[in-house]
Design a protein around this motif. Structure first.
Motif, PDB file in Angstrom:
ATOM      1  N   ILE A   2       0.854  -1.188   0.000  1.00 36.77           N
ATOM      2  CA  ILE A   2       0.000   0.000   0.000  1.00 36.77           C
ATOM      3  C   ILE A   2       0.892   1.241   0.000  1.00 36.77           C
ATOM      4  O   ILE A   2       1.811   1.335   0.809  1.00 36.77           O
ATOM      5  N   TYR A   3       0.631   2.166  -0.920  1.00 38.81           N
ATOM      6  CA  TYR A   3       1.380   3.412  -0.973  1.00 38.81           C
ATOM      7  C   TYR A   3       0.584   4.502  -0.254  1.00 38.81           C
ATOM      8  O   TYR A   3      -0.624   4.668  -0.510  1.00 38.81           O
ATOM      9  N   CYS A   4       1.253   5.241   0.609  1.00 37.14           N
ATOM     10  CA  CYS A   4       0.627   6.324   1.361  1.00 37.14           C
ATOM     11  C   CYS A   4       1.304   7.638   1.000  1.00 37.14           C
ATOM     12  O   CYS A   4       2.466   7.866   1.370  1.00 37.14           O
ATOM     13  N   VAL A  16       1.617   4.446   8.133  1.00 36.48           N
ATOM     14  CA  VAL A  16       2.456   3.324   7.704  1.00 36.48           C
ATOM     15  C   VAL A  16       2.660   2.337   8.858  1.00 36.48           C
ATOM     16  O   VAL A  16       2.577   1.113   8.676  1.00 36.48           O
ATOM     17  N   LEU A  19      -0.546   0.333   9.372  1.00 33.69           N
ATOM     18  CA  LEU A  19      -0.689  -0.673   8.322  1.00 33.69           C
ATOM     19  C   LEU A  19       0.233  -1.862   8.573  1.00 33.69           C
ATOM     20  O   LEU A  19      -0.186  -3.022   8.472  1.00 33.69           O
ATOM     21  N   HIS A  20       1.481  -1.578   8.920  1.00 35.69           N
ATOM     22  CA  HIS A  20       2.434  -2.657   9.211  1.00 35.69           C
ATOM     23  C   HIS A  20       1.953  -3.512  10.378  1.00 35.69           C
ATOM     24  O   HIS A  20       2.037  -4.749  10.345  1.00 35.69           O
ATOM     25  N   GLN A  25       1.776  -4.579   3.997  1.00 34.95           N
ATOM     26  CA  GLN A  25       3.033  -3.955   3.593  1.00 34.95           C
ATOM     27  C   GLN A  25       2.702  -2.535   3.147  1.00 34.95           C
ATOM     28  O   GLN A  25       1.706  -2.322   2.439  1.00 34.95           O
ATOM     29  N   ALA A  26       3.484  -1.576   3.573  1.00 37.47           N
ATOM     30  CA  ALA A  26       3.172  -0.186   3.238  1.00 37.47           C
ATOM     31  C   ALA A  26       4.443   0.632   3.071  1.00 37.47           C
ATOM     32  O   ALA A  26       5.478   0.318   3.662  1.00 37.47           O
ATOM     33  N   LYS A  27       4.332   1.682   2.269  1.00 38.72           N
ATOM     34  CA  LYS A  27       5.458   2.581   2.033  1.00 38.72           C
ATOM     35  C   LYS A  27       4.918   4.006   1.951  1.00 38.72           C
ATOM     36  O   LYS A  27       3.905   4.251   1.298  1.00 38.72           O
ATOM     37  N   PRO A  44       1.443  -0.812  -6.484  1.00 39.18           N
ATOM     38  CA  PRO A  44       0.812  -1.204  -5.220  1.00 39.18           C
ATOM     39  C   PRO A  44      -0.555  -1.843  -5.458  1.00 39.18           C
ATOM     40  O   PRO A  44      -1.063  -1.833  -6.589  1.00 39.18           O
TER      41      PRO A  44
END
Length: 223
Positions: A2-4, A16, A19-20, A25-27, A44
């Motif tokens: 997932i992109y934030c 982030v 989400l983790h 998985q997030a960035k 993503p």
């Protein structure tokens, strides 16, 4: 993944982290420039997009996303302090899948993400299969014997094109033109390097990608 895209560092890091901690998985990215740079490396499964960003705002980024064939079907949730009906309608009209107004609770945040991901399940024609290899196109996801295979964007496009043209011999020049574009100034060895890496990542299934000496490559029988 997932992109934030959120310019406020504290909020970005909290999202982030949340989400983790809930198994995603997030960035995080600070602006549109960083976002599109990461988009060129990996697609993503969902995008969290703030509206008030430095440089290009969230609306402009969303419009660009919806014009990109390989990205436009990825679900987008808008995050913003703007809560007026006009702002919500504008985001939804541009193609956003949901709209969360700040401040919001983390439990609601995760619940809304899960709901959007459930709605975004496989679409008709969204899956390509070749033996034990399964490509979920809109999610940029590749599975091999049930194992997720992490590919770069070019590796993904290369594998997809080979499967779409199963049994057809594709020359290196054809692959360069299709995957890298007419203006790509690299050598045909670029294709060989990507094929080798792709075979390695696919494990035993990589043998399906056959070398046709002096010509190029072909996706062989499923076996």
């Amino acid at each position: 993944m997932i992109y934030c895209v959120e310019d406020e560092k504290n909020i970005r890091e909290l999202l982030v982290y949340t989400l983790h901690s809930t198994g995603f998985q997030a960035k995080g990215m600070e602006n549109g420039e960083d976002f599109f740079r990461e988009l060129g490396k990996e697609l993503p499964e969902l995008i969290l997009l703030d509206i008030m960003l430095p440089g290009e705002d969230g609306y402009t980024i969303l419009e660009k996303i919806k014009r990109m064939p390989e990205v436009r079907d990825i679900p987008v949730i808008m995050l913003t302090a703007k809560g007026s009906e006009f702002d919500k309608v504008r985001g939804l009209d541009l193609g956003a899948d949901d709209y969360i107004t700040k401040p919001f609770g983390m439990m609601e945040f995760i619940s809304r993400i899960k709901a959007v991901l459930r709605r975004g399940g496989p679409r008709p024609g969204d899956e390509l299969r070749h033996g034990p290899i399964c490509i979920r196109v809109s999610r940029h996801e590749v599975m091999e014997h049930g194992r997720r295979v992490e590919l770069t964007l070019k590796e993904f496009e290369l594998l997809r094109y080979l499967i779409e043209n199963q049994g057809i011999v594709l020359s290196r020049d054809q692959l360069l033109t299709r995957i890298w574009g007419y203006d790509f100034d690299g050598e045909t060895r670029t294709v060989d390097v990507h094929i080798r890496t792709l075979r390695q990542k696919l494990g035993a299934s990589g043998a399906c990608i056959e070398t046709v000496r002096g010509v190029g490559y072909r996706m062989g029988d499923e076996g």
